[in-house]
Scaffold this motif. Sequence first.
Motif, PDB file in Angstrom:
ATOM      1  N   LYS A  61     -18.704   5.483 -50.106  1.00 40.80           N
ATOM      2  CA  LYS A  61     -18.445   4.961 -48.757  1.00 40.80           C
ATOM      3  C   LYS A  61     -19.086   3.593 -48.566  1.00 40.80           C
ATOM      4  N   GLU A  62     -20.271   3.406 -49.120  1.00 38.09           N
ATOM      5  CA  GLU A  62     -20.927   2.100 -49.029  1.00 38.09           C
ATOM      6  C   GLU A  62     -20.119   1.043 -49.786  1.00 38.09           C
ATOM      7  N   ARG A 117     -13.062   3.446 -60.453  1.00 40.59           N
ATOM      8  CA  ARG A 117     -13.226   4.904 -60.505  1.00 40.59           C
ATOM      9  C   ARG A 117     -13.229   5.503 -59.102  1.00 40.59           C
ATOM     10  N   VAL A 118     -13.898   4.840 -58.179  1.00 41.64           N
ATOM     11  CA  VAL A 118     -13.975   5.342 -56.794  1.00 41.64           C
ATOM     12  C   VAL A 118     -12.586   5.398 -56.173  1.00 41.64           C
ATOM     13  N   LEU A 119     -11.743   4.417 -56.465  1.00 42.32           N
ATOM     14  CA  LEU A 119     -10.399   4.381 -55.877  1.00 42.32           C
ATOM     15  C   LEU A 119      -9.550   5.582 -56.276  1.00 42.32           C
ATOM     16  N   GLU A 120      -9.915   6.260 -57.348  1.00 43.37           N
ATOM     17  CA  GLU A 120      -9.150   7.423 -57.801  1.00 43.37           C
ATOM     18  C   GLU A 120      -9.663   8.735 -57.224  1.00 43.37           C
ATOM     19  N   THR A 121     -10.683   8.678 -56.378  1.00 46.01           N
ATOM     20  CA  THR A 121     -11.261   9.909 -55.847  1.00 46.01           C
ATOM     21  C   THR A 121     -10.635  10.316 -54.516  1.00 46.01           C
ATOM     22  N   VAL A 122     -10.681  11.601 -54.268  1.00 48.55           N
ATOM     23  CA  VAL A 122     -10.228  12.147 -52.983  1.00 48.55           C
ATOM     24  C   VAL A 122     -11.149  11.643 -51.878  1.00 48.55           C
ATOM     25  N   GLU A 123     -12.432  11.516 -52.177  1.00 51.00           N
ATOM     26  CA  GLU A 123     -13.403  11.047 -51.184  1.00 51.00           C
ATOM     27  C   GLU A 123     -13.008   9.670 -50.628  1.00 51.00           C
ATOM     28  N   LEU A 173     -10.006   8.305 -50.641  1.00 48.42           N
ATOM     29  CA  LEU A 173      -8.754   8.435 -49.894  1.00 48.42           C
ATOM     30  C   LEU A 173      -8.982   9.046 -48.518  1.00 48.42           C
ATOM     31  N   GLU A 174      -9.886   9.998 -48.422  1.00 51.26           N
ATOM     32  CA  GLU A 174     -10.191  10.616 -47.129  1.00 51.26           C
ATOM     33  C   GLU A 174     -11.002   9.683 -46.237  1.00 51.26           C
ATOM     34  N   HIS A 233      -5.440   2.666 -50.494  1.00 51.46           N
ATOM     35  CA  HIS A 233      -4.072   2.379 -50.953  1.00 51.46           C
ATOM     36  C   HIS A 233      -3.881   0.883 -51.214  1.00 51.46           C
ATOM     37  N   ARG A 234      -4.409   0.056 -50.334  1.00 49.80           N
ATOM     38  CA  ARG A 234      -4.269  -1.394 -50.513  1.00 49.80           C
ATOM     39  C   ARG A 234      -4.957  -1.852 -51.798  1.00 49.80           C
TER      40      ARG A 234
END
Length: 79
Positions: free
Chosen positions: A7-8, A44-50, A52-53, A60-61
């Motif tokens: 999130k940070e 790696r973070v962009l591929e997580t559900v966290e 996306l939520e 997405h952008r």
Amino acid sequence: MASIDAKELLDFEEHWPRWSGRKDEAIRARFGVSSARYFQVLGRVLETVEALEARPMLTHRLRRRRDAAAAEQRRRHAS
């Protein structure tokens, strides 16, 4: 570096949407890592559900921007 909170990282990316030398300095100051490492973690973070939520539109952008850059790089290498 222990770990970068997803999130940070997304908050930071939202405030620094474009690359610049100043962003490189801000990455090092805030996260204590090189810009190369930052972008590895971001990928790696962009591929997580966290991600996306937490920030669906931003995630997405950033995925679209990353995928377009990768496609352009593949196109250049194929020529």
